[in-house]
Design a protein around this motif. Sequence first.
Motif, PDB file in Angstrom:
ATOM      1  N   SER A  46       0.993  -1.212   0.055  1.00 35.14           N
ATOM      2  CA  SER A  46      -0.029   0.062  -0.016  1.00 35.14           C
ATOM      3  C   SER A  46       0.863   1.253  -0.050  1.00 35.14           C
ATOM      4  O   SER A  46       0.384   2.223  -0.771  1.00 35.14           O
ATOM      5  CB  SER A  46      -0.850   0.001   1.253  1.00 35.14           C
ATOM      6  OG  SER A  46      -1.776   1.214   1.206  1.00 35.14           O
ATOM      7  N   GLN A  47       1.829   1.276   0.714  1.00 39.22           N
ATOM      8  CA  GLN A  47       2.871   2.489   0.892  1.00 39.22           C
ATOM      9  C   GLN A  47       3.526   2.640  -0.477  1.00 39.22           C
ATOM     10  O   GLN A  47       3.620   3.748  -0.825  1.00 39.22           O
ATOM     11  CB  GLN A  47       3.805   2.152   1.866  1.00 39.22           C
ATOM     12  CG  GLN A  47       3.260   2.087   3.382  1.00 39.22           C
ATOM     13  CD  GLN A  47       2.578   3.537   3.644  1.00 39.22           C
ATOM     14  OE1 GLN A  47       3.110   4.592   3.620  1.00 39.22           O
ATOM     15  NE2 GLN A  47       1.256   3.504   4.084  1.00 39.22           N
ATOM     16  N   ALA A  48       3.968   1.439  -1.146  1.00 40.36           N
ATOM     17  CA  ALA A  48       4.786   1.543  -2.283  1.00 40.36           C
ATOM     18  C   ALA A  48       3.764   2.178  -3.471  1.00 40.36           C
ATOM     19  O   ALA A  48       4.135   2.984  -4.459  1.00 40.36           O
ATOM     20  CB  ALA A  48       5.248   0.372  -2.841  1.00 40.36           C
ATOM     21  N   MET A  49       2.401   1.581  -3.185  1.00 39.63           N
ATOM     22  CA  MET A  49       1.542   2.258  -4.361  1.00 39.63           C
ATOM     23  C   MET A  49       1.366   3.809  -4.115  1.00 39.63           C
ATOM     24  O   MET A  49       1.140   4.325  -4.961  1.00 39.63           O
ATOM     25  CB  MET A  49       0.247   1.330  -3.995  1.00 39.63           C
ATOM     26  CG  MET A  49       0.216  -0.092  -4.737  1.00 39.63           C
ATOM     27  SD  MET A  49      -1.165  -1.004  -4.243  1.00 39.63           S
ATOM     28  CE  MET A  49      -2.533  -0.127  -5.001  1.00 39.63           C
ATOM     29  N   GLN A  50       1.306   4.012  -3.024  1.00 38.43           N
ATOM     30  CA  GLN A  50       0.926   5.364  -2.706  1.00 38.43           C
ATOM     31  C   GLN A  50       2.138   6.395  -3.026  1.00 38.43           C
ATOM     32  O   GLN A  50       1.830   7.217  -3.848  1.00 38.43           O
ATOM     33  CB  GLN A  50       0.591   5.541  -1.288  1.00 38.43           C
ATOM     34  CG  GLN A  50       0.014   6.964  -0.809  1.00 38.43           C
ATOM     35  CD  GLN A  50      -0.090   7.147   0.672  1.00 38.43           C
ATOM     36  OE1 GLN A  50       0.377   6.451   1.627  1.00 38.43           O
ATOM     37  NE2 GLN A  50      -1.292   7.990   0.952  1.00 38.43           N
ATOM     38  N   GLU A  51       3.189   5.880  -2.834  1.00 34.08           N
ATOM     39  CA  GLU A  51       4.385   6.703  -3.261  1.00 34.08           C
ATOM     40  C   GLU A  51       4.471   6.806  -4.824  1.00 34.08           C
ATOM     41  O   GLU A  51       5.042   7.696  -5.346  1.00 34.08           O
ATOM     42  CB  GLU A  51       5.801   6.021  -2.704  1.00 34.08           C
ATOM     43  CG  GLU A  51       5.809   6.021  -1.329  1.00 34.08           C
ATOM     44  CD  GLU A  51       7.022   5.148  -0.882  1.00 34.08           C
ATOM     45  OE1 GLU A  51       7.904   4.528  -1.645  1.00 34.08           O
ATOM     46  OE2 GLU A  51       7.360   5.053   0.297  1.00 34.08           O
ATOM     47  N   ARG A  52       4.108   5.610  -5.684  1.00 32.66           N
ATOM     48  CA  ARG A  52       4.156   5.928  -7.169  1.00 32.66           C
ATOM     49  C   ARG A  52       2.934   6.369  -7.578  1.00 32.66           C
ATOM     50  O   ARG A  52       2.673   6.503  -8.771  1.00 32.66           O
ATOM     51  CB  ARG A  52       4.518   4.423  -7.486  1.00 32.66           C
ATOM     52  CG  ARG A  52       5.920   3.876  -7.171  1.00 32.66           C
ATOM     53  CD  ARG A  52       6.129   2.344  -7.530  1.00 32.66           C
ATOM     54  NE  ARG A  52       7.224   1.906  -7.179  1.00 32.66           N
ATOM     55  CZ  ARG A  52       7.765   1.622  -6.074  1.00 32.66           C
ATOM     56  NH1 ARG A  52       7.114   1.777  -4.895  1.00 32.66           N
ATOM     57  NH2 ARG A  52       8.981   1.165  -5.905  1.00 32.66           N
ATOM     58  N   GLY A  53       1.952   6.576  -6.782  1.00 27.38           N
ATOM     59  CA  GLY A  53       0.473   7.331  -7.093  1.00 27.38           C
ATOM     60  C   GLY A  53      -0.182   6.133  -8.074  1.00 27.38           C
ATOM     61  O   GLY A  53      -0.963   6.409  -9.080  1.00 27.38           O
ATOM     62  N   LEU A  54      -0.177   4.727  -7.608  1.00 22.19           N
ATOM     63  CA  LEU A  54      -0.754   3.887  -8.574  1.00 22.19           C
ATOM     64  C   LEU A  54      -2.205   3.379  -7.810  1.00 22.19           C
ATOM     65  O   LEU A  54      -2.213   3.293  -6.558  1.00 22.19           O
ATOM     66  CB  LEU A  54       0.037   2.590  -8.544  1.00 22.19           C
ATOM     67  CG  LEU A  54       1.252   2.458  -9.169  1.00 22.19           C
ATOM     68  CD1 LEU A  54       2.120   1.187  -8.947  1.00 22.19           C
ATOM     69  CD2 LEU A  54       0.955   2.933 -10.757  1.00 22.19           C
ATOM     70  N   THR A  55      -3.038   3.417  -8.836  1.00 22.88           N
ATOM     71  CA  THR A  55      -4.419   2.661  -8.063  1.00 22.88           C
ATOM     72  C   THR A  55      -4.218   0.967  -8.042  1.00 22.88           C
ATOM     73  O   THR A  55      -3.247   0.670  -8.496  1.00 22.88           O
ATOM     74  CB  THR A  55      -5.511   2.848  -9.113  1.00 22.88           C
ATOM     75  OG1 THR A  55      -5.382   2.229 -10.277  1.00 22.88           O
ATOM     76  CG2 THR A  55      -5.685   4.622  -9.145  1.00 22.88           C
TER      77      THR A  55
END
Length: 62
Positions: A38-47
Amino acid sequence: MTTNPYIGSSLDNLLEEDGILDEVEAIALKRVLAWQISQAMQERGLTKTEMAQQMHTVCRMR
Protein backbone atom coordinates in the motif's frame (compact mmCIF):
# COMPACT_ATOMS: atom_id res chain seq x y z
CA MET A 1 19.49 -9.02 36.58
CA THR A 2 16.67 -8.94 39.10
CA THR A 3 13.59 -11.07 38.87
CA ASN A 4 10.32 -9.19 38.88
CA PRO A 5 7.54 -11.34 40.37
CA TYR A 6 4.91 -9.43 38.36
CA ILE A 7 6.31 -10.33 34.94
CA GLY A 8 4.96 -13.53 33.44
CA SER A 9 5.81 -15.42 30.31
CA SER A 10 6.07 -13.73 26.96
CA LEU A 11 3.20 -13.33 24.53
CA ASP A 12 4.95 -15.77 22.20
CA ASN A 13 4.95 -18.39 24.96
CA LEU A 14 1.25 -17.85 25.60
CA LEU A 15 0.36 -18.12 21.92
CA GLU A 16 2.52 -21.22 21.59
CA GLU A 17 0.80 -22.83 24.57
CA ASP A 18 -2.56 -22.11 22.91
CA GLY A 19 -1.27 -23.62 19.66
CA ILE A 20 -1.83 -20.48 17.60
CA LEU A 21 1.63 -18.90 17.40
CA ASP A 22 2.21 -19.91 13.76
CA GLU A 23 -1.22 -18.65 12.72
CA VAL A 24 -0.77 -15.31 14.49
CA GLU A 25 2.70 -14.82 12.99
CA ALA A 26 1.34 -15.58 9.49
CA ILE A 27 -1.46 -13.04 9.91
CA ALA A 28 1.00 -10.40 11.15
CA LEU A 29 3.33 -11.05 8.21
CA LYS A 30 0.46 -10.71 5.72
CA ARG A 31 -0.62 -7.43 7.30
CA VAL A 32 2.90 -6.01 7.14
CA LEU A 33 3.27 -7.07 3.51
CA ALA A 34 -0.11 -5.52 2.60
CA TRP A 35 0.91 -2.29 4.35
CA GLN A 36 4.24 -2.20 2.49
CA ILE A 37 2.51 -2.72 -0.85
CA SER A 38 0.00 0.00 0.00
CA GLN A 39 2.81 2.41 0.86
CA ALA A 40 4.68 1.62 -2.37
CA MET A 41 1.50 2.16 -4.40
CA GLN A 42 0.89 5.49 -2.67
CA GLU A 43 4.48 6.63 -3.27
CA ARG A 44 4.14 5.82 -6.98
CA GLY A 45 0.62 7.18 -7.26
CA LEU A 46 -0.81 3.85 -8.43
CA THR A 47 -4.38 2.66 -8.13
CA LYS A 48 -5.19 -0.98 -7.41
CA THR A 49 -6.12 -1.44 -11.07
CA GLU A 50 -2.82 0.05 -12.28
CA MET A 51 -0.90 -2.12 -9.82
CA ALA A 52 -2.75 -5.23 -11.05
CA GLN A 53 -1.93 -4.32 -14.66
CA GLN A 54 1.76 -3.92 -13.83
CA MET A 55 1.71 -7.29 -12.06
CA HIS A 56 0.02 -8.84 -15.14
CA THR A 57 -2.91 -10.14 -13.13
CA VAL A 58 -6.46 -10.38 -14.38
CA CYS A 59 -9.03 -8.19 -12.68
CA ARG A 60 -12.56 -9.13 -13.66
CA MET A 61 -15.70 -7.55 -12.30
CA ARG A 62 -18.73 -9.83 -12.06
